[in-house]
Design an enzyme around this catalytic site. Structure first.
Site, short mmCIF file in Angstrom:
data_model
loop_
_atom_site.label_atom_id
_atom_site.label_comp_id
_atom_site.label_asym_id
_atom_site.label_seq_id
_atom_site.Cartn_x
_atom_site.Cartn_y
_atom_site.Cartn_z
N CYS A 79 0.88 -1.13 -0.14
CA CYS A 79 0.00 0.06 0.25
C CYS A 79 0.56 1.32 -0.20
CB CYS A 79 -0.78 -0.25 1.05
SG CYS A 79 -2.48 1.73 1.16
N HIS A 170 -3.45 -4.68 1.87
CA HIS A 170 -3.11 -4.89 3.35
C HIS A 170 -3.12 -7.23 3.46
CE1 HIS A 170 -2.20 -0.70 5.54
NE2 HIS A 170 -3.32 -0.37 4.22
N GLU A 172 -1.02 -8.24 5.76
CA GLU A 172 -0.69 -8.69 6.88
C GLU A 172 -2.03 -7.90 7.95
OE1 GLU A 172 -0.08 -5.64 5.02
OE2 GLU A 172 -0.92 -4.08 6.71
N1 GLN Z 1 -3.55 6.47 0.95
C1 GLN Z 1 -2.52 6.38 1.69
C2 GLN Z 1 -1.49 7.16 0.76
O1 GLN Z 1 -1.64 7.56 -0.04
C3 GLN Z 1 -2.03 4.40 1.12
C4 GLN Z 1 -2.88 4.14 1.96
C5 GLN Z 1 -2.74 2.77 2.97
O2 GLN Z 1 -0.85 2.58 3.13
N2 GLN Z 1 -3.11 2.54 3.18
O3 GLN Z 1 -0.28 6.79 1.14
#
Ligand code: GLN
Length: 197
Positions: A79, A170, A172
């Site tokens: 992410c 995610h 995890e």
């Molecule tokens: N929207 C977040 C970002 O731009 C990422 C979101 C996440 O890691 N769950 O960093």
């Protein structure tokens, strides 16, 4: 035992540590350049990429993290971690680590569905991985040296460039440790290769 570091400046750190341990590897908290030197692979967790970048800069960790990747050490970004790894970011004229040959767009699954879970097929890993998306980015485009491992609704959500792995969701946050195990395997393969040189 292989040592897998988790960059612990901000974000979902303890969940990754738990998943690494569930896979039988040693999980190491990485908060400094010094911590980095003791690990065989590194996970960049989800969280907020802008906040994480600010902390990376204030701890002087940007070039050490880039050097870790260019030395061939495996890195896995989930992410926000994927955002930190990528070479290009849609709407920005700068990147962070810039070690994954891909263009990534932030917050691309719409704010109305802030968070959702869906089963996805991941090459070499699973046909039904429960992927949790939280204000997730997606990969718009990859370079020729990058292999696409998963798509969701025709958008690339997981890719690998040799020793660099990234995904939009995610892994995890579920009890399914197959992706963590896949990354640990990458780390073991790298260690085996180094031992043979
Ligand atoms: N929207 C977040 C970002 O731009 C990422 C979101 C996440 O890691 N769950 O960093």
């Amino acid at each position: 035992m292989v040592k897998i570091g988790v960059l612990a400046l901000q974000g979902a750190v303890s969940e990754h540590m738990r998943s690494i341990e569930a896979c039988g590897a040693e999980a190491v908290v990485v908060k400094s350049t010094n911590d980095l030197s003791g690990v065989d692979g590194l996970i960049l967790p989800g969280g907020e990429s802008t906040a994480m970048r600010r902390l990376i800069d204030s701890y002087d960790m940007l070039s050490p993290l880039q050097a870790f990747a260019t030395a061939g050490k495996p890195m896995f970004g989930t992410c926000a971690g994927l955002i930190l790894l990528s070479k290009n970011l849609v709407g920005y004229d700068f990147a962070h680590l810039g070690v994954l040959n891909a263009t990534v767009e932030r917050n691309s699954f719409g704010r109305q569905v802030d968070s959702f879970e869906t089963p996805i097929e991941i090459k070499d890993v699973a046909t039904d991985f429960p992927a949790v998306f939280i204000r997730a980015p997606h990969i718009v485009e990859v370079g020729v040296d990058v292999e696409i491992l998963a798509k969701y609704e025709n958008r690339i959500v997981m890719a690998r460039q040799g020793h660099i792995l990234g995904c939009s969701f995610h892994p995890e946050l579920t009890d399914d440790h197959r992706i963590t195990a896949y990354f640990i395997e990458m780390v073991k393969e790298t260690l085996a290769k180094e031992a043979n040189v």
